[in-house]
Design an enzyme around this catalytic site. Structure first.
Site, PDB file in Angstrom:
ATOM      1  N   LYS A 109       0.859  -1.185   0.000  1.00 24.95           N
ATOM      2  CA  LYS A 109       0.000   0.000   0.000  1.00 24.95           C
ATOM      3  C   LYS A 109       0.893   1.233   0.000  1.00 24.95           C
ATOM      4  O   LYS A 109       2.028   1.184   0.473  1.00 24.95           O
ATOM      5  CB  LYS A 109      -0.898   0.024   1.245  1.00 24.95           C
TER       6      LYS A 109
HETATM    7  P1  NAD Z   1     -13.119   7.359  -3.271  1.00 22.92           P
HETATM    8  O1  NAD Z   1     -12.128   8.417  -3.036  1.00 22.92           O
HETATM    9  O2  NAD Z   1     -13.558   7.097  -4.664  1.00 22.92           O
HETATM   10  O3  NAD Z   1     -14.430   7.656  -2.388  1.00 22.92           O
HETATM   11  C1  NAD Z   1     -14.409   7.847  -1.006  1.00 22.92           C
HETATM   12  C2  NAD Z   1     -15.800   8.357  -0.628  1.00 22.92           C
HETATM   13  O4  NAD Z   1     -15.918   8.375   0.780  1.00 22.92           O
HETATM   14  C3  NAD Z   1     -16.085   9.779  -1.112  1.00 22.92           C
HETATM   15  O5  NAD Z   1     -17.402   9.855  -1.627  1.00 22.92           O
HETATM   16  C4  NAD Z   1     -15.985  10.606   0.174  1.00 22.92           C
HETATM   17  O6  NAD Z   1     -16.783  11.767   0.103  1.00 22.92           O
HETATM   18  C5  NAD Z   1     -16.523   9.598   1.164  1.00 22.92           C
HETATM   19  N1  NAD Z   1     -16.180   9.888   2.563  1.00 22.92           N
HETATM   20  C6  NAD Z   1     -14.993  10.238   3.104  1.00 22.92           C
HETATM   21  N2  NAD Z   1     -15.134  10.426   4.445  1.00 22.92           N
HETATM   22  C7  NAD Z   1     -16.430  10.163   4.731  1.00 22.92           C
HETATM   23  C8  NAD Z   1     -17.208  10.171   5.937  1.00 22.92           C
HETATM   24  N3  NAD Z   1     -16.647  10.479   7.100  1.00 22.92           N
HETATM   25  N4  NAD Z   1     -18.523   9.855   5.855  1.00 22.92           N
HETATM   26  C9  NAD Z   1     -19.101   9.514   4.671  1.00 22.92           C
HETATM   27  N5  NAD Z   1     -18.417   9.497   3.515  1.00 22.92           N
HETATM   28  C10 NAD Z   1     -17.108   9.816   3.547  1.00 22.92           C
HETATM   29  O7  NAD Z   1     -12.541   6.051  -2.579  1.00 22.92           O
HETATM   30  P2  NAD Z   1     -12.856   4.518  -2.921  1.00 22.92           P
HETATM   31  O8  NAD Z   1     -11.832   4.060  -3.859  1.00 22.92           O
HETATM   32  O9  NAD Z   1     -14.299   4.367  -3.201  1.00 22.92           O
HETATM   33  O10 NAD Z   1     -12.494   3.867  -1.503  1.00 22.92           O
HETATM   34  C11 NAD Z   1     -13.455   3.798  -0.449  1.00 22.92           C
HETATM   35  C12 NAD Z   1     -13.064   2.639   0.454  1.00 22.92           C
HETATM   36  O11 NAD Z   1     -13.024   1.441  -0.329  1.00 22.92           O
HETATM   37  C13 NAD Z   1     -11.676   2.764   1.093  1.00 22.92           C
HETATM   38  O12 NAD Z   1     -11.695   2.154   2.362  1.00 22.92           O
HETATM   39  C14 NAD Z   1     -10.799   1.952   0.161  1.00 22.92           C
HETATM   40  O13 NAD Z   1      -9.614   1.495   0.778  1.00 22.92           O
HETATM   41  C15 NAD Z   1     -11.755   0.829  -0.176  1.00 22.92           C
HETATM   42  N6  NAD Z   1     -11.402   0.092  -1.397  1.00 22.92           N
HETATM   43  C16 NAD Z   1     -11.347   0.710  -2.602  1.00 22.92           C
HETATM   44  C17 NAD Z   1     -10.992  -0.033  -3.728  1.00 22.92           C
HETATM   45  C18 NAD Z   1     -10.954   0.580  -5.109  1.00 22.92           C
HETATM   46  O14 NAD Z   1     -10.711  -0.176  -6.067  1.00 22.92           O
HETATM   47  N7  NAD Z   1     -11.201   1.848  -5.274  1.00 22.92           N
HETATM   48  C19 NAD Z   1     -10.693  -1.390  -3.604  1.00 22.92           C
HETATM   49  C20 NAD Z   1     -10.787  -2.001  -2.349  1.00 22.92           C
HETATM   50  C21 NAD Z   1     -11.142  -1.237  -1.244  1.00 22.92           C
END
Ligand code: NAD
Length: 419
Positions: A109
């Site tokens: 990461k």
């Molecule tokens: P992203 O940046 O696309 O979206 C994050 C979202 O969370 C945004 O809409 C933001 O406004 C919202 N957010 C942040 N703080 C918040 C809060 N306190 N309350 C409510 N909403 C809040 O990120 P993502 O890629 O969708 O990642 C989100 C989660 O999924 C993370 O934990 C990430 O590690 C996990 N994840 C993502 C992927 C991927 O392929 N993108 C893969 C596995 C896991």
């Protein structure tokens, strides 16, 4: 109050999860010593010339937790709360996650402590390129392959791929995944995490003999993972009644029109102001009486203080580490069925693996081919975890960790140690 997370050390949680799984597996101490901790930790300083002409210094990290089963793999996060311990936790979870879906990668990461919402595209590009140069000795298609995570996206991956390729003198698309399609990205990668979340929810509903059609859903976090999961659940006939992002929360008891909400989010960057919904306190979303809660934002969202209020029957962890161990115990006690993160959100890294395979072969697949293979992998992983959950009478989280840790342990035992 908008933020529902609490300050907590995600790495302590990752280590606690490992110990629980290792104890349940009866793993010997030598094997634990070899697989528990990160193999490499790199801390770097990233100086960036900001638009006002001044230099600003950002702290950044790349952690490789394991290369036992293959090259290290894991996303890059841009967020003000990024710390070394958070990156170590996320790298550790990546190791077990890749093993749960049985793809030949280890875990890694990266993260930069910055506030991307208050940076221009030019500043983000300069920071990304400088960060790439700083971690260059660690990354590469055979060594360690970054991907998007919170507040990074295909454009970020394109800058990394370009910076890396320029130092080698020829294009190397396989150094990152989650790239734009025109640079060797895979069809279906952008929606892979949310799609995988959807498949695991389908499996959970089948297992619990619950109808997905008409089920009520609340989604915390409307980014990459949350929007696609919400969209697919909506298309399957479920009612997404509440959605939040970092700026607010919207609610409609009859179900939100997810396509229109996605349109508004793309236009304004927020869900607040959606005309066919009322605004509610984001903390109410977690306590909402609904069938399925999808935390899709950050770690430690559900903790000792708010877990007993959770009103859902299923919690599908689209985010990494959204439940603290204390919350886990409380929800287990309430009979909530948890789809643990290292299973639930593994669709992203699975299609990242497909993208890497396509880049290495210079042969690209149809979108439907990617979806079919992803569905197959996710459903097998769910079945494998469920089997351990039922046969060993352990929680779904412990079962998933036992599967992941067990596969890495087996690999390290066969490889042995040099010399
Ligand atoms: P992203 O940046 O696309 O979206 C994050 C979202 O969370 C945004 O809409 C933001 O406004 C919202 N957010 C942040 N703080 C918040 C809060 N306190 N309350 C409510 N909403 C809040 O990120 P993502 O890629 O969708 O990642 C989100 C989660 O999924 C993370 O934990 C990430 O590690 C996990 N994840 C993502 C992927 C991927 O392929 N993108 C893969 C596995 C896991």
């Amino acid at each position: 109050m908008l933020t529902t997370t609490i300050a907590g050390n995600a790495y302590d949680v990752a280590l606690e999860n490992f110990d629980t799984a290792a104890d349940a597996l009866g793993l010997d101490n030598d094997t634990r010593e070899m697989i528990k901790y990160p193999e490499r930790v790199l801390m770097v300083t990233v100086p960036v010339r900001m638009d006002d002409g001044h230099i600003r210094r950002f702290e950044a990290y790349r952690v490789q937790h394991s290369s036992v089963r293959g090259p290290a793999k894991g996303g890059i996060r841009y967020h003000p709360q990024v710390t070394l311990d958070e990156v170590k936790a996320l790298a550790t979870w990546m190791t077990w996650k890749c093993a749960v879906v049985n793809i030949p990668f280890g875990g890694a990461k990266g993260g930069v402590t910055c506030d991307p919402k208050h940076m221009s595209q030019g500043e983000l590009e300069r920071m990304t390129r400088r960060y790439t140069s700083a971690i260059l000795p660690l990354i590469g298609p055979e060594q360690d392959i970054p991907a998007p995570d919170v507040y990074t996206n295909p454009q970020t991956m394109a800058w990394i791929m370009d910076t890396y390729s320029m130092t080698k003198g020829y294009p190397i698309p396989g150094v990152v995944t989650g790239k734009p399609i025109c640079l060797g990205g895979s069809l279906g990668r952008n929606e892979a995490t949310g799609r995988g979340v959807f498949y695991t929810i389908q499996c959970a509903c089948e297992h619990l003999r619950m109808q997905l059609k008409g089920a009520t859903i609340a989604v915390q976090g409307f980014g990459n993972a949350g929007t696609i999961a919400a969209q697919m659940l909506h298309e399957a006939g479920a009612k997404v009644i509440a959605v939040s992002d970092s700026t607010g929360c919207v609610y409609n008891q009859h179900g939100l029109d997810i396509a229109s909400l996605m349109h508004l989010k793309a236009l304004t960057g927020r869900v607040e102001g959606f005309p066919e919904a009322e605004s509610i306190d984001p903390n109410q979303l977690l306590a909402m009486k609904c069938d399925i809660l999808v935390p899709a934002a950050l770690e430690n969202t559900i903790h000792a203080e708010n877990a007993s209020a959770v009103g859902a029957k299923i919690v599908a962890e689209a985010a990494n580490g959204p439940l603290t161990p204390a919350a886990d115990r409380i929800l287990e006690g309430k009979g909530v069925f948890i789809i643990p993160d290292i299973l639930c959100n593994a669709g992203g890294v699975t299609v990242s693996y497909f993208e890497w395979v396509q880049d290495e072969q210079h042969l690209f697949w149809e979108a439907q081919d990617v979806y079919n293979r992803l569905e197959h992998v996710m459903k097998i992983a769910f079945k494998d975890v469920l089997k351990i959950h039922e046969e060993q009478s352990v929680s779904m989280r412990i079962a998933a960790n036992m599967l992941g840790v067990g596969r890495v342990a087996e690999a390290v035992q066969i490889r042995g140690i040099y010399p």
